[in-house]
Design a protein around this motif. Sequence first.
Motif, PDB file in Angstrom:
ATOM      1  N   VAL A  78       0.872  -1.167   0.000  1.00  0.00           N
ATOM      2  CA  VAL A  78       0.000   0.000   0.000  1.00  0.00           C
ATOM      3  C   VAL A  78       0.909   1.216   0.000  1.00  0.00           C
ATOM      4  CG1 VAL A  78      -1.735   1.318   1.269  1.00  0.00           C
ATOM      5  CG2 VAL A  78      -1.868  -1.170   1.221  1.00  0.00           C
ATOM      6  N   PRO A 131      -7.575   4.989   2.189  1.00  0.00           N
ATOM      7  CA  PRO A 131      -6.566   4.243   2.939  1.00  0.00           C
ATOM      8  C   PRO A 131      -7.114   3.081   3.768  1.00  0.00           C
ATOM      9  CG  PRO A 131      -6.056   6.557   3.050  1.00  0.00           C
ATOM     10  CD  PRO A 131      -7.387   6.432   2.358  1.00  0.00           C
ATOM     11  N   GLU A 173      -5.874  -0.734   3.153  1.00  0.00           N
ATOM     12  CA  GLU A 173      -5.297  -1.566   4.210  1.00  0.00           C
ATOM     13  C   GLU A 173      -6.119  -2.830   4.425  1.00  0.00           C
ATOM     14  OE1 GLU A 173      -4.897   1.028   7.579  1.00  0.00           O
ATOM     15  OE2 GLU A 173      -3.476   2.321   6.510  1.00  0.00           O
ATOM     16  N   ARG A 174      -7.455  -2.720   4.370  1.00  0.00           N
ATOM     17  CA  ARG A 174      -8.304  -3.903   4.503  1.00  0.00           C
ATOM     18  C   ARG A 174      -8.031  -4.883   3.373  1.00  0.00           C
ATOM     19  NH1 ARG A 174     -11.974  -6.666   2.245  1.00  0.00           N
ATOM     20  NH2 ARG A 174     -12.129  -5.236   0.502  1.00  0.00           N
ATOM     21  N   ARG A 211      -5.270  -5.079   1.524  1.00  0.00           N
ATOM     22  CA  ARG A 211      -3.917  -5.629   1.713  1.00  0.00           C
ATOM     23  C   ARG A 211      -3.946  -6.771   2.723  1.00  0.00           C
ATOM     24  NH1 ARG A 211      -0.556  -1.916   5.012  1.00  0.00           N
ATOM     25  NH2 ARG A 211      -1.927  -2.866   6.539  1.00  0.00           N
ATOM     26  N   ASP A 212      -4.581  -6.548   3.866  1.00  0.00           N
ATOM     27  CA  ASP A 212      -4.626  -7.586   4.904  1.00  0.00           C
ATOM     28  C   ASP A 212      -5.368  -8.825   4.421  1.00  0.00           C
ATOM     29  OD1 ASP A 212      -3.238  -5.823   6.500  1.00  0.00           O
ATOM     30  OD2 ASP A 212      -4.999  -5.200   7.662  1.00  0.00           O
TER      31      ASP A 212
END
Length: 167
Positions: free
Chosen positions: A114, A146, A150-151, A153-154
Amino acid sequence: METGTSGGARGGADGPGWVGLPVGLLTMRRLLLVMWAALSAIGTGVLLGLLAGPAWAAFAVVWVAPAAWCWVLLGRNWRSWRYAERADDLLISRGVMWRQETVVPYGRMQLVEVTSGPLERRFGLATVQLHTAAATTDATIPGLVPAEAERLRDRLTELGEARSAGL
């Protein structure tokens, strides 16, 4: 008002649940367009005014037509971007004239990044970049909020680890 969704809920029975990009990306790109068009017009007007005379400075408005055309193209390009999370892979679709759909299997992902440059941070945006073993299947999803980046990506990292365990 333009919205960033181009589908229903994620992963419906009719097919993948497509998610569009947030309108903040379109706003940022259009603001940059206006800024560069204005700077180009001012530069052209000053240069023509000094070299050819004040009457010629009016030709600086020639930048209006390309800027208007680019304004429309930016909207079409923004609407063409979408992604969908499926059970075994991530789909990324983009393109107006030449439609491109990238399928990234979760088990093939090696790295999910990210990133957010200064301008993206100013507009509250981030980019998710997926890296795989094959350089041709690297994929990017620009202009996400963002928290969503991030969600994603995780989730992708979690699914990638689960799918690659058997390799």
